[in-house]
Design a protein around this motif. Structure first.
Motif, mmCIF file in Angstrom:
data_model
loop_
_atom_site.group_PDB
_atom_site.id
_atom_site.type_symbol
_atom_site.label_atom_id
_atom_site.label_comp_id
_atom_site.label_asym_id
_atom_site.label_seq_id
_atom_site.Cartn_x
_atom_site.Cartn_y
_atom_site.Cartn_z
ATOM 1 N N ILE A 123 11.939 50.320 -2.261
ATOM 2 C CA ILE A 123 12.666 50.137 -3.508
ATOM 3 C C ILE A 123 12.082 48.921 -4.214
ATOM 4 O O ILE A 123 12.084 47.819 -3.652
ATOM 5 N N VAL A 124 11.570 49.118 -5.420
ATOM 6 C CA VAL A 124 11.014 48.016 -6.198
ATOM 7 C C VAL A 124 11.748 47.974 -7.533
ATOM 8 O O VAL A 124 11.726 48.950 -8.289
ATOM 9 N N SER A 125 12.423 46.873 -7.796
ATOM 10 C CA SER A 125 13.149 46.736 -9.059
ATOM 11 C C SER A 125 12.333 45.885 -10.022
ATOM 12 O O SER A 125 11.675 44.922 -9.607
ATOM 13 N N TYR A 126 12.354 46.281 -11.269
ATOM 14 C CA TYR A 126 11.694 45.532 -12.342
ATOM 15 C C TYR A 126 12.771 45.107 -13.331
ATOM 16 O O TYR A 126 13.365 45.954 -13.999
ATOM 17 N N SER A 127 13.029 43.813 -13.392
ATOM 18 C CA SER A 127 14.006 43.266 -14.333
ATOM 19 C C SER A 127 13.277 42.764 -15.565
ATOM 20 O O SER A 127 12.125 42.320 -15.473
ATOM 21 N N SER A 128 13.947 42.814 -16.695
ATOM 22 C CA SER A 128 13.317 42.315 -17.919
ATOM 23 C C SER A 128 13.247 40.785 -17.874
ATOM 24 O O SER A 128 14.085 40.128 -17.262
ATOM 25 N N VAL A 129 12.230 40.243 -18.514
ATOM 26 C CA VAL A 129 12.047 38.800 -18.596
ATOM 27 C C VAL A 129 13.053 38.258 -19.612
ATOM 28 O O VAL A 129 13.210 38.837 -20.690
ATOM 29 N N PRO A 130 13.754 37.168 -19.299
ATOM 30 C CA PRO A 130 14.697 36.600 -20.260
ATOM 31 C C PRO A 130 14.030 36.296 -21.605
ATOM 32 O O PRO A 130 12.888 35.841 -21.650
ATOM 33 N N LYS A 131 14.728 36.539 -22.691
ATOM 34 C CA LYS A 131 14.174 36.353 -24.044
ATOM 35 C C LYS A 131 13.771 34.908 -24.327
ATOM 36 O O LYS A 131 12.853 34.657 -25.093
ATOM 37 N N SER A 132 14.438 33.959 -23.692
ATOM 38 C CA SER A 132 14.158 32.546 -23.947
ATOM 39 C C SER A 132 12.915 32.032 -23.209
ATOM 40 O O SER A 132 12.549 30.869 -23.363
ATOM 41 N N THR A 133 12.241 32.885 -22.458
ATOM 42 C CA THR A 133 11.068 32.468 -21.677
ATOM 43 C C THR A 133 9.857 32.247 -22.579
ATOM 44 O O THR A 133 9.599 33.042 -23.485
ATOM 45 N N SER A 134 9.107 31.167 -22.315
ATOM 46 C CA SER A 134 7.904 30.885 -23.107
ATOM 47 C C SER A 134 6.848 31.962 -22.852
ATOM 48 O O SER A 134 6.867 32.644 -21.835
ATOM 49 N N LYS A 135 5.887 32.083 -23.782
ATOM 50 C CA LYS A 135 4.838 33.095 -23.653
ATOM 51 C C LYS A 135 4.013 32.876 -22.383
ATOM 52 O O LYS A 135 3.646 33.833 -21.699
ATOM 53 N N LYS A 136 3.721 31.619 -22.077
ATOM 54 C CA LYS A 136 2.919 31.302 -20.903
ATOM 55 C C LYS A 136 3.657 31.703 -19.618
ATOM 56 O O LYS A 136 3.092 32.355 -18.734
ATOM 57 N N LYS A 137 4.934 31.319 -19.530
ATOM 58 C CA LYS A 137 5.720 31.640 -18.348
ATOM 59 C C LYS A 137 5.958 33.157 -18.253
ATOM 60 O O LYS A 137 5.939 33.727 -17.168
ATOM 61 N N ARG A 138 6.142 33.794 -19.394
ATOM 62 C CA ARG A 138 6.340 35.250 -19.441
ATOM 63 C C ARG A 138 5.120 35.975 -18.860
ATOM 64 O O ARG A 138 5.254 36.904 -18.070
ATOM 65 N N ALA A 139 3.935 35.515 -19.252
ATOM 66 C CA ALA A 139 2.694 36.120 -18.748
ATOM 67 C C ALA A 139 2.607 35.988 -17.230
ATOM 68 O O ALA A 139 2.218 36.937 -16.541
ATOM 69 N N LEU A 140 2.974 34.817 -16.706
ATOM 70 C CA LEU A 140 2.971 34.615 -15.261
ATOM 71 C C LEU A 140 3.975 35.528 -14.569
ATOM 72 O O LEU A 140 3.691 36.089 -13.514
ATOM 73 N N MET A 141 5.147 35.679 -15.165
ATOM 74 C CA MET A 141 6.179 36.529 -14.584
ATOM 75 C C MET A 141 5.723 37.990 -14.523
ATOM 76 O O MET A 141 5.966 38.679 -13.539
ATOM 77 N N LEU A 142 5.072 38.436 -15.566
ATOM 78 C CA LEU A 142 4.635 39.827 -15.620
ATOM 79 C C LEU A 142 3.408 40.080 -14.750
ATOM 80 O O LEU A 142 3.153 41.222 -14.369
ATOM 81 N N ASP A 143 2.647 39.036 -14.433
ATOM 82 C CA ASP A 143 1.494 39.178 -13.543
ATOM 83 C C ASP A 143 1.897 39.033 -12.078
ATOM 84 O O ASP A 143 1.046 38.851 -11.206
ATOM 85 N N ILE A 144 3.181 39.052 -11.806
ATOM 86 C CA ILE A 144 3.754 38.954 -10.461
ATOM 87 C C ILE A 144 3.402 37.632 -9.771
ATOM 88 O O ILE A 144 3.301 37.533 -8.570
ATOM 89 N N LYS A 145 3.184 36.593 -10.553
ATOM 90 C CA LYS A 145 2.946 35.273 -9.982
ATOM 91 C C LYS A 145 4.288 34.560 -9.747
ATOM 92 O O LYS A 145 4.379 33.631 -8.982
ATOM 93 N N THR A 146 5.326 35.023 -10.444
ATOM 94 C CA THR A 146 6.668 34.484 -10.279
ATOM 95 C C THR A 146 7.574 35.628 -9.835
ATOM 96 O O THR A 146 7.686 36.636 -10.533
ATOM 97 N N LEU A 147 8.179 35.496 -8.677
ATOM 98 C CA LEU A 147 9.078 36.538 -8.188
ATOM 99 C C LEU A 147 10.429 36.437 -8.881
ATOM 100 O O LEU A 147 10.862 35.356 -9.268
ATOM 101 N N CYS A 148 11.081 37.557 -9.021
ATOM 102 C CA CYS A 148 12.392 37.618 -9.681
ATOM 103 C C CYS A 148 13.465 37.113 -8.723
ATOM 104 O O CYS A 148 13.630 37.654 -7.638
ATOM 105 N N GLN A 149 14.195 36.083 -9.148
ATOM 106 C CA GLN A 149 15.248 35.523 -8.303
ATOM 107 C C GLN A 149 16.627 35.686 -8.933
ATOM 108 O O GLN A 149 17.573 35.018 -8.537
ATOM 109 N N LYS A 150 16.726 36.583 -9.918
ATOM 110 C CA LYS A 150 18.040 36.774 -10.532
ATOM 111 C C LYS A 150 18.758 37.963 -9.900
ATOM 112 O O LYS A 150 18.185 38.691 -9.103
ATOM 113 N N LYS A 151 20.020 38.141 -10.232
ATOM 114 C CA LYS A 151 20.825 39.239 -9.723
ATOM 115 C C LYS A 151 20.206 40.564 -10.142
ATOM 116 O O LYS A 151 19.558 40.621 -11.170
ATOM 117 N N PRO A 152 20.382 41.621 -9.387
ATOM 118 C CA PRO A 152 21.190 41.743 -8.173
ATOM 119 C C PRO A 152 20.452 41.270 -6.933
ATOM 120 O O PRO A 152 19.227 41.199 -6.914
#
Length: 139
Positions: free
Chosen positions: A62-91
């Motif tokens: 099971i792999v969940s893909y959560s949307s990136v928060p709207k307030s995230t900077s472009k640089k941090k967003r790119a890292l999040m989408l490149d799987i360099k930052t794991l999702c630590q939000k609910k659920p």
């Protein structure tokens, strides 16, 4: 046999049953949002499986893909989408697995106790969804 499918939308976790007092008697119910999401998982499984059911020991991925928060900077967003930052939000991963596996009881398999191997990941993605891959393991 392998059955894979996607459940579109933000990932949901299994909510705890609620108890209310009605005329002095306790009544327990499953929250509406949980019931609706379980029905959605069943629908997408049935479309992918076309009547097939799994038997014996099962592996679930099971792999969940959560949307990136709207307030995230472009640089941090790119890292999040490149799987360099794991999702630590609910659920939580355990509640995510529980809602998927419980919803497939008696539909994909006889009982979710057949799941002997489980992999659950949380990532960020452009398209919020949950990808599920079920496969029969060799006994």
């Amino acid at each position: 046999m392998i059955i894979a499918f996607a459940v579109p939308g933000e990932p949901k976790g299994k909510a705890r049953p609620r108890t209310v007092q009605i005329a002095g008697h306790a009544s327990t119910y499953t929250p509406k949002e949980t019931v609706m999401y379980e029905n959605l998982v069943r629908l997408y499984y049935q479309q992918a499986a076309r009547g097939l059911r799994l038997s014996g020991p099962i592996q679930a991925e099971i792999v969940s893909y959560s949307s990136v928060p709207k307030s995230t900077s472009k640089k941090k967003r790119a890292l999040m989408l490149d799987i360099k930052t794991l999702c630590q939000k609910k659920p939580d991963v355990d509640n995510l697995a529980k809602i998927v596996l419980d919803s497939l009881n008696k539909i994909a398999y006889d009982d979710d106790a057949q799941v002997c191997r489980l992999l659950v990941e949380k990532r960020y993605g452009e398209t919020p969804q949950v990808l599920v891959r079920l496969s029969e393991l060799e006994p």
